[in-house]
Design a protein around this motif. Structure first.
Motif, PDB file in Angstrom:
ATOM      1  N   TRP A  73       0.704  -1.162   0.339  1.00  0.00           N
ATOM      2  CA  TRP A  73       0.016  -0.438  -0.181  1.00  0.00           C
ATOM      3  C   TRP A  73       0.851   0.937  -0.017  1.00  0.00           C
ATOM      4  CZ3 TRP A  73      -0.887   2.878   4.357  1.00  0.00           C
ATOM      5  CH2 TRP A  73      -1.917   4.341   4.252  1.00  0.00           C
ATOM      6  N   ASN A  75       4.137   1.558  -0.948  1.00  0.00           N
ATOM      7  CA  ASN A  75       4.927   1.708  -2.336  1.00  0.00           C
ATOM      8  C   ASN A  75       3.767   1.369  -3.517  1.00  0.00           C
ATOM      9  OD1 ASN A  75       7.411   0.986  -0.908  1.00  0.00           O
ATOM     10  ND2 ASN A  75       6.834  -1.082  -1.303  1.00  0.00           N
ATOM     11  N   SER A  76       2.435   1.592  -4.092  1.00  0.00           N
ATOM     12  CA  SER A  76       1.562   1.590  -4.714  1.00  0.00           C
ATOM     13  C   SER A  76       0.845   2.515  -4.704  1.00  0.00           C
ATOM     14  CB  SER A  76       1.107   0.520  -5.233  1.00  0.00           C
ATOM     15  OG  SER A  76       0.358   0.527  -3.551  1.00  0.00           O
ATOM     16  N   TYR A  77      -0.021   2.761  -4.110  1.00  0.00           N
ATOM     17  CA  TYR A  77      -0.824   3.946  -3.937  1.00  0.00           C
ATOM     18  C   TYR A  77      -0.451   4.579  -2.954  1.00  0.00           C
ATOM     19  CZ  TYR A  77      -4.869   6.340  -1.996  1.00  0.00           C
ATOM     20  OH  TYR A  77      -6.278   7.474  -1.657  1.00  0.00           O
ATOM     21  N   ALA A  79       2.657   6.158  -3.165  1.00  0.00           N
ATOM     22  CA  ALA A  79       3.366   7.141  -2.886  1.00  0.00           C
ATOM     23  C   ALA A  79       3.496   8.311  -3.854  1.00  0.00           C
ATOM     24  CB  ALA A  79       4.213   5.881  -3.395  1.00  0.00           C
ATOM     25  N   THR A  80       1.694   7.684  -4.470  1.00  0.00           N
ATOM     26  CA  THR A  80       1.757   8.433  -5.743  1.00  0.00           C
ATOM     27  C   THR A  80       0.414   9.030  -5.410  1.00  0.00           C
ATOM     28  OG1 THR A  80      -0.254   6.675  -6.420  1.00  0.00           O
ATOM     29  CG2 THR A  80       2.074   6.226  -7.142  1.00  0.00           C
ATOM     30  N   ASN A  81      -0.733   9.023  -4.713  1.00  0.00           N
ATOM     31  CA  ASN A  81      -1.906   9.804  -4.123  1.00  0.00           C
ATOM     32  C   ASN A  81      -1.717  11.277  -2.927  1.00  0.00           C
ATOM     33  OD1 ASN A  81      -3.780   9.384  -5.665  1.00  0.00           O
ATOM     34  ND2 ASN A  81      -2.276   7.232  -4.991  1.00  0.00           N
ATOM     35  N   CYS A  82       0.247  10.599  -1.998  1.00  0.00           N
ATOM     36  CA  CYS A  82       0.741  11.563  -0.976  1.00  0.00           C
ATOM     37  C   CYS A  82       1.400  13.042  -1.343  1.00  0.00           C
ATOM     38  CB  CYS A  82      -0.049  10.907   0.325  1.00  0.00           C
ATOM     39  SG  CYS A  82      -1.008   9.957   0.209  1.00  0.00           S
ATOM     40  N   SER A  83       1.479  13.436  -0.475  1.00  0.00           N
ATOM     41  CA  SER A  83       3.186  14.403  -0.636  1.00  0.00           C
ATOM     42  C   SER A  83       4.251  13.615   0.414  1.00  0.00           C
ATOM     43  CB  SER A  83       2.338  15.571   0.744  1.00  0.00           C
ATOM     44  OG  SER A  83       2.199  15.556   2.079  1.00  0.00           O
ATOM     45  N   ILE A  87       4.196  10.616   3.023  1.00  0.00           N
ATOM     46  CA  ILE A  87       4.659   9.314   2.478  1.00  0.00           C
ATOM     47  C   ILE A  87       5.774   9.190   3.757  1.00  0.00           C
ATOM     48  CG2 ILE A  87       6.138   8.163   1.233  1.00  0.00           C
ATOM     49  CD1 ILE A  87       4.666  10.001  -0.930  1.00  0.00           C
ATOM     50  N   HIS A 152      -8.346   0.626   1.591  1.00  0.00           N
ATOM     51  CA  HIS A 152      -7.758   0.471  -0.083  1.00  0.00           C
ATOM     52  C   HIS A 152      -7.769  -1.001  -0.286  1.00  0.00           C
ATOM     53  CE1 HIS A 152      -5.863   1.552  -3.920  1.00  0.00           C
ATOM     54  NE2 HIS A 152      -4.366   1.074  -3.301  1.00  0.00           N
TER      55      HIS A 152
END
Length: 420
Positions: A73, A75-77, A79-83, A87, A152
């Motif tokens: 979670w 590494n995938s979600y 890492a691409t959706n949070c500041s 992170i 998630h």
């Protein structure tokens, strides 16, 4: 549809259900699961499994553990959706607290009692150094992370429900944010004038910007003619490396109006930077930072925080964080009758509800203003019956100094609906 429960040992039960036939192979599917606790716990879990089969939402158990899922979670979600700050914060909590305590539990076997037990243990002896428990706020933050990760997992089809929804995390004690009093601001700025960061402190107090936003501000983001600036990037430091990042949300990317005094101060500051650039043979560019070292490189956030603490001590003022200058800005505006929505927009908050509860000072004034407006709306002559607004406020709150009465009167006049 069939299911059974068998006791394996004291406090341990085995559940068996018939999950129908595999659509691909046609083979009969049987699900086995162990439950620790009472027979009632096992019966409840059996009921949940049978209901999921009946409703067609049964998910075949996987061997993935909670720890493995948290890693996936992140590494995938995340890492691409949070500041970047979020992170790093999530990674620290997951690595230091959640995985050591809960990581070995199979994801599909996770139960509310696992989380409730962890919260109780974390409060009493959850610190990594073994010196006591975590704060209620930290444990609540762990619950927030787990809830997001499990939600998630539900979306990804790995879980039927989010067990964190059935758990009550501890509630931290509500504390008012520390701020400078209005009469302390001149003394603070007078002392700050002796430091290289006077303009930065002044801007922080008059805009409510975050430290990272101030250190990431460029001259191309400032319109001195229109007396405004735009927040479009922020300085973020991690592992000794400074980098510029976009603000954490669309609300953080905002435009802030400048007071005349701040616009004048920044114009003088720009002139000094231009003169220094000519002496160094490096003319000032629009992309240069507004607040920087003499060589143009970013200022270390820790240096500003240390200087801020030194200024407070030298001025004889109570210690507050640099971030509390942001709260001071909000408090002063609310006290002067500025609408909370406007204050919220200046701070870059997504909701007024985030802004107002953080402000401790002025709560009594806001309650008085609210009561006064209600009373005024019931009168046609704009007064409390046969007495003035000031006299009415004194009646409601006891002895109030005259300056405070005048401020409250101004707020009431601004906010009271005009009668036709």
């Amino acid at each position: 549809m069939e299911g059974s429960i068998r006791q394996r040992s004291k406090g341990s039960w085995e559940i068996t259900i018939d999950a129908g036939r595999d659509p691909a192979t046609g083979k009969r599917q049987r699900h086995f699961e162990s439950v620790k606790g009472t027979k009632r716990d096992a019966q409840q879990r059996l009921h949940e499994l049978l209901l999921s089969v009946e409703q067609g939402v049964y998910i075949k158990p996987t061997r993935i553990s909670l720890g493995e899922w948290l890693g996936d979670w992140l590494n995938s979600y995340v890492a691409t959706n949070c500041s970047l700050a979020t992170i790093r914060s999530y990674e620290t909590e997951v690595r230091c607290h959640l995985i050591p305590a809960l990581g070995a539990i199979p994801l599909t076997h996770l139960q509310p009692q696992h989380l409730q037990s962890y919260y109780a243990h974390a409060l009493s002896q959850g610190r990594v150094d073994g010196k006591g428990g975590l704060s209620a706020r930290t444990v609540q933050y762990d619950d927030h992370i787990l809830s997001n990760a499990l939600s998630h997992a539900v979306k990804m089809g790995l879980l039927v429900r989010n067990v964190a929804d059935a758990v009550d995390p501890p509630r931290p004690e509500k504390k008012n944010m520390a701020t400078l009093l209005p009469e302390d601001v001149p003394r603070f700025l007078e002392t700050a004038h002796e430091t290289p960061y006077y303009e930065l402190f002044y801007t922080a107090l008059y805009t409510g910007m975050r430290l990272g936003e101030l250190l990431g501000l460029r001259w191309c983001d400032v319109d001195l003619d229109m007396a405004s600036l735009s927040v479009v990037q922020a300085l973020y430091k991690h592992s000794g490396v400074c980098k510029m990042v976009r603000p954490k949300s669309s609300h953080s990317r905002r435009q802030i109006a400048l007071s005349p005094s701040l616009a004048l101060l920044l114009r003088q500051h720009r002139g000094e930077q231009q003169a220094r650039g000519i002496l160094l043979g490096k003319p000032l560019a629009d992309t240069d930072l507004v607040f920087c070292r003499t060589n143009g490189k970013p200022i270390e956030p820790a240096v500003v925080s240390h200087t801020h603490a030194t200024v407070l001590k030298k001025a004889g003022l109570p210690h507050i964080r640099f971030h509390d200058l942001r709260h001071t800005h909000a408090t002063l505006m609310l006290k002067q009758g500025v609408h909370p929505k406007i204050v919220s927009e200046r701070l870059g908050h997504s909701s007024v509800a985030i802004t107002v509860p953080k402000i401790g000072e002025g709560e009594e004034e806001r309650q008085l203003v609210a009561m006064a407006i209600i009373l005024l709306m019931l009168n046609t002559n704009g007064s409390f019956g046969d007495i003035t607004i000031g006299e009415g406020l004194e009646e409601m709150a006891g002895v109030i100094d005259q300056e405070r009465i005048r401020n409250l009167e101004n707020q009431i006049k601004l906010l009271t609906p005009k009668k036709p």
